[in-house]
Design a protein around this motif. Structure first.
Motif, mmCIF file in Angstrom:
data_model
loop_
_atom_site.group_PDB
_atom_site.id
_atom_site.type_symbol
_atom_site.label_atom_id
_atom_site.label_comp_id
_atom_site.label_asym_id
_atom_site.label_seq_id
_atom_site.Cartn_x
_atom_site.Cartn_y
_atom_site.Cartn_z
ATOM 1 N N VAL A 447 0.841 -1.193 0.000
ATOM 2 C CA VAL A 447 0.000 0.000 0.000
ATOM 3 C C VAL A 447 0.876 1.243 0.000
ATOM 4 C CG1 VAL A 447 -2.000 -1.028 1.142
ATOM 5 C CG2 VAL A 447 -0.186 -0.031 2.529
ATOM 6 N N VAL A 448 0.301 2.339 -0.494
ATOM 7 C CA VAL A 448 0.942 3.646 -0.386
ATOM 8 C C VAL A 448 0.036 4.476 0.516
ATOM 9 C CG1 VAL A 448 1.789 5.694 -1.593
ATOM 10 C CG2 VAL A 448 1.940 3.445 -2.692
ATOM 11 N N GLN A 449 0.571 4.906 1.652
ATOM 12 C CA GLN A 449 -0.238 5.607 2.641
ATOM 13 C C GLN A 449 0.112 7.089 2.687
ATOM 14 O OE1 GLN A 449 0.867 3.192 6.059
ATOM 15 N NE2 GLN A 449 -0.995 1.952 5.865
ATOM 16 N N TYR A 450 -0.885 7.892 3.060
ATOM 17 C CA TYR A 450 -0.668 9.333 3.217
ATOM 18 C C TYR A 450 -1.516 9.805 4.399
ATOM 19 C CZ TYR A 450 -5.173 9.693 0.811
ATOM 20 O OH TYR A 450 -6.506 9.564 0.464
ATOM 21 N N PRO A 451 -1.072 10.846 5.122
ATOM 22 C CA PRO A 451 -1.760 11.237 6.357
ATOM 23 C C PRO A 451 -2.911 12.221 6.204
ATOM 24 C CG PRO A 451 0.271 12.457 6.157
ATOM 25 C CD PRO A 451 0.217 11.534 4.971
ATOM 26 N N SER A 452 -2.888 13.036 5.137
ATOM 27 C CA SER A 452 -3.901 14.097 5.017
ATOM 28 C C SER A 452 -4.237 14.343 3.552
ATOM 29 C CB SER A 452 -3.405 15.396 5.662
ATOM 30 O OG SER A 452 -2.158 15.774 5.125
ATOM 31 N N ALA A 453 -5.365 15.006 3.315
ATOM 32 C CA ALA A 453 -5.909 15.167 1.969
ATOM 33 C C ALA A 453 -4.944 15.873 1.023
ATOM 34 C CB ALA A 453 -7.223 15.944 2.030
ATOM 35 N N GLU A 454 -4.144 16.830 1.542
ATOM 36 C CA GLU A 454 -3.254 17.587 0.647
ATOM 37 C C GLU A 454 -2.142 16.721 0.055
ATOM 38 O OE1 GLU A 454 -2.097 18.761 4.945
ATOM 39 O OE2 GLU A 454 -3.928 18.419 3.791
ATOM 40 N N LEU A 455 -1.890 15.549 0.654
ATOM 41 C CA LEU A 455 -0.846 14.666 0.133
ATOM 42 C C LEU A 455 -1.402 13.497 -0.682
ATOM 43 C CD1 LEU A 455 1.621 14.490 3.178
ATOM 44 C CD2 LEU A 455 1.992 15.630 0.978
ATOM 45 N N GLU A 456 -2.701 13.479 -0.910
ATOM 46 C CA GLU A 456 -3.280 12.359 -1.661
ATOM 47 C C GLU A 456 -2.747 12.316 -3.087
ATOM 48 O OE1 GLU A 456 -7.624 10.373 -2.865
ATOM 49 O OE2 GLU A 456 -7.554 12.358 -1.889
ATOM 50 N N GLY A 457 -2.661 13.451 -3.747
ATOM 51 C CA GLY A 457 -2.149 13.493 -5.115
ATOM 52 C C GLY A 457 -0.700 13.040 -5.194
ATOM 53 N N ASP A 458 0.099 13.403 -4.185
ATOM 54 C CA ASP A 458 1.503 12.981 -4.153
ATOM 55 C C ASP A 458 1.595 11.460 -3.988
ATOM 56 O OD1 ASP A 458 2.873 15.741 -3.978
ATOM 57 O OD2 ASP A 458 1.401 15.809 -2.356
ATOM 58 N N ALA A 459 0.751 10.900 -3.119
ATOM 59 C CA ALA A 459 0.745 9.444 -2.907
ATOM 60 C C ALA A 459 0.340 8.715 -4.184
ATOM 61 C CB ALA A 459 -0.198 9.091 -1.765
ATOM 62 N N GLN A 460 -0.637 9.273 -4.903
ATOM 63 C CA GLN A 460 -1.058 8.664 -6.165
ATOM 64 C C GLN A 460 0.079 8.696 -7.185
ATOM 65 O OE1 GLN A 460 -4.574 10.768 -7.390
ATOM 66 N NE2 GLN A 460 -5.918 9.698 -5.948
ATOM 67 N N ALA A 461 0.831 9.780 -7.205
ATOM 68 C CA ALA A 461 1.943 9.911 -8.160
ATOM 69 C C ALA A 461 3.053 8.901 -7.834
ATOM 70 C CB ALA A 461 2.489 11.341 -8.132
ATOM 71 N N VAL A 462 3.315 8.692 -6.550
ATOM 72 C CA VAL A 462 4.315 7.698 -6.144
ATOM 73 C C VAL A 462 3.878 6.304 -6.572
ATOM 74 C CG1 VAL A 462 5.348 6.544 -4.140
ATOM 75 C CG2 VAL A 462 5.252 9.047 -4.227
ATOM 76 N N ALA A 463 2.602 5.996 -6.347
ATOM 77 C CA ALA A 463 2.065 4.693 -6.745
ATOM 78 C C ALA A 463 2.208 4.490 -8.250
ATOM 79 C CB ALA A 463 0.596 4.580 -6.321
ATOM 80 N N LYS A 464 1.891 5.518 -9.020
ATOM 81 C CA LYS A 464 1.989 5.426 -10.479
ATOM 82 C C LYS A 464 3.435 5.181 -10.912
ATOM 83 C CE LYS A 464 0.797 7.897 -14.728
ATOM 84 N NZ LYS A 464 0.208 9.145 -15.313
ATOM 85 N N ALA A 465 4.385 5.820 -10.242
ATOM 86 C CA ALA A 465 5.797 5.671 -10.600
ATOM 87 C C ALA A 465 6.274 4.233 -10.392
ATOM 88 C CB ALA A 465 6.646 6.626 -9.765
ATOM 89 N N LEU A 466 5.673 3.528 -9.435
ATOM 90 C CA LEU A 466 6.076 2.148 -9.139
ATOM 91 C C LEU A 466 5.171 1.109 -9.792
ATOM 92 C CD1 LEU A 466 6.864 2.592 -5.333
ATOM 93 C CD2 LEU A 466 8.538 2.235 -7.174
#
Length: 531
Positions: A447-466
């Motif tokens: 899983v790729v986890q994030y703590p707050s709504a403002e980091l959701e897009g960053d978490a999605q981008a990390v997931a896409k990169a992998l």
């Protein structure tokens, strides 16, 4: 005054006409009185019957024992999204308790010295009803399976049981059925709506109320103590098909040694339940008041249920939903398993095949091929996550990578977090680092986890990169920044392995699947228990 002669009395006279009218009126009055009396009597009968029915309904409700749905740590399981018609699947955990805490159960289960001891969940079976209620699965986990049991709290005593790694049947003794449910959710990721438990005496009562269930053995069987193995259910039958009820039904369900293993016992239990469902489907108990009352009495006295289904109506509705599923759309399976490397008498999940089974349940994919294609695509379309815009450039984002590749049978892959962090660095995430805290973690799925709504897009981008699917991006209060938890499903390589979606009827290897319409099943008997 007229002196004309009056018409004589008689049919043609005025008096006769009045008498005719009066006679007709009297008959109408008498008829109305009779109707009023009939209506009054009928009303009394209806009200009396309804009153008795209400009292009996309340009596049945009073029979039902209830408990908390879950008393384990916060579950990571999530409900399966609704299909296009707005329907969701239903999951019910059925637990057979070995409680000896009554004279009746001690008599049926032996071992008086066990009286007062916390019961064990020797039978554990998940009943899965598809969202459209057209197919069902019965999934067993052998009682001797070693799993992670979460922290649980006994709602009655307040006692807290710490998380442990142990045999799954002990979960019932660690705070009740709510702990067993939490253990299943922790293992499978499947959201479980309700639980039901039944003890020895309950099995006997239910078998008698049904009128017996047909089973089959290939050889004469006697499950008794031998020089090599102490104990036994006492089941003694000649080869062929027999109808079992009462104590003999309990013996069938408890037999283990004569079948050769706990896994084979699960098969015998599946055969019994499939046969029982076929029996109930062939009987029109709802036109037989006596039998219906016997079944209702036995069921409500035998079962303990999670509190949200603790009424006769809710249990009846559940029963009707299961009864409506065609026999050839019911599949019983056992969790694929391997011998426990720590104890040869125990088993552990066969991770690859067991995970496939849990995915089929989570995605509501039917275990049989006898219906239309599963609604997996509908589920997927409902669960699409909206893409969010990253808040910072990849090079400025701190990403922590954790190694959670260890399982109950395999050690964590060395340097796994470092390898994935380096792969992220090659994708422009220069601040990606491996977690060196030394805290051991274990996760079935990456899983790729994030703590707050403002980091959701960053978490999605990390997931896409992998190459990790966006469905594996989760908000979590357990992390302080974007965190990649590398699970046991990604033990090799730096590109996340493509996940193949299971299809209807594609049950995993080692599941010992039996179709509910298959009446030809017959249990083989382990040689030492043949006579």
């Amino acid at each position: 005054m007229s002196l004309a002669p009056q018409a004589p009395d008689g049919p043609g006279g005025h008096d006769g006409g009045r008498r005719k009218v009066r006679s007709k009126t009297d008959r109408q009055r008498r008829r109305r009185r009779a109707l009023r009396w009939s209506a009054t009597v009928l009303a009394v009968v209806i009200l009396g019957t309804a009153g008795a029915g209400y009292l009996y309904y309340e009596h049945l409700n009073g029979n039902i024992r209830k408990g908390e749905r879950s008393n384990g740590d916060d579950s990571k399981a999530h409900r399966t999204p609704a299909n296009a018609a707005g329907q969701t699947p239903l999951n019910i955990l059925l637990i057979g308790s070995d409680s000896r805490n009554s004279d009746e159960n001690v008599k049926l289960g032996g071992a008086k010295y066990d009286r007062g001891s916390p019961p064990l969940g020797d039978v554990q079976m998940l009943i899965h009803l598809s969202a459209d209620r057209k197919s069902a699965a019965m999934v067993s986990i052998p009682r001797d399976t070693r799993v992670d049991i979460p922290q649980c709290k006994d709602s009655a005593s307040g006692k807290v049981y710490p998380a442990t790694n142990g045999i799954i049947n002990t979960s019932l003794a660690r705070g009740g059925a709510g702990c067993t449910l939490a253990t299943w959710e922790n293992l499978t990721g499947v959201y479980i709506d309700h639980w039901m438990t039944i003890d020895f005496a309950g099995v006997v009562k239910m078998a008698d109320a049904i009128g017996g269930v047909e089973v089959c053995v290939k050889q004469n069987v006697w499950d008794h103590s031998t020089p090599a193995q102490h104990g036994g259910s006492g089941l003694k039958m000649t080869a062929g098909r027999k109808k079992v009820q009462g104590v003999q039904a309990l013996q069938w369900l408890r037999t283990r040694h004569a079948w050769g293993s706990d896994v084979m016992r699960a098969r015998a239990q599946h055969m019994y339940l499939n046969s029982m469902l076929r029996t109930l489907k062939s009987q029109n108990v709802f036109t037989d008041t006596g039998r219906l009352m016997d079944l209702a009495e036995a069921a409500t006295k035998s079962l303990q249920v999670s509190e949200e289904i603790g009424t006769v109506k809710k249990l009846y509705d559940l029963g009707m939903e299961l009864k409506s599923v065609p026999s050839d759309r019911i599949t019983s399976v056992t969790m694929p398993n391997l011998q426990d490397p720590q104890n040869s008498e125990h088993v552990v999940p066969d991770k690859v095949n067991a995970d496939k089974m849990w995915q089929m349940l989570r995605d509501d994919v039917s275990f049989d091929k006898n219906g239309k294609e599963s609604g997996t695509k509908q589920v997927a379309s409902k669960s699409k996550t909206k893409a969010q815009t990253p808040s910072v450039a990849p090079g400025r984002l701190g990403v922590l990578v954790q190694n959670a590749t260890g399982t109950t049978t395999e050690a964590p892959v060395p340097n796994r977090a470092r390898a994935i962090a380096e792969a992220l660095g090659q994708q422009g995430y220069a601040q990606a680092t491996a977690d060196t805290s030394g805290v051991a973690k274990s996760a079935d799925a990456t899983v790729v986890q994030y703590p707050s709504a403002e980091l959701e897009g960053d978490a999605q981008a990390v997931a896409k990169a992998l190459g990790i699917p966006v469905s594996a991006v989760k908000k979590s209060t357990d992390v302080s920044g974007v965190t990649v938890v590398v699970g046991a499903d990604w033990r090799t390589g730096t590109a996340f392995p493509k996940q193949k979606a299971p299809k209807a009827g594609d049950v995993p290897v080692g599941s010992d699947a039996i179709n509910g319409s298959d009446s030809s099943q017959c249990m083989p008997v382990y040689k030492p228990y043949q006579w």
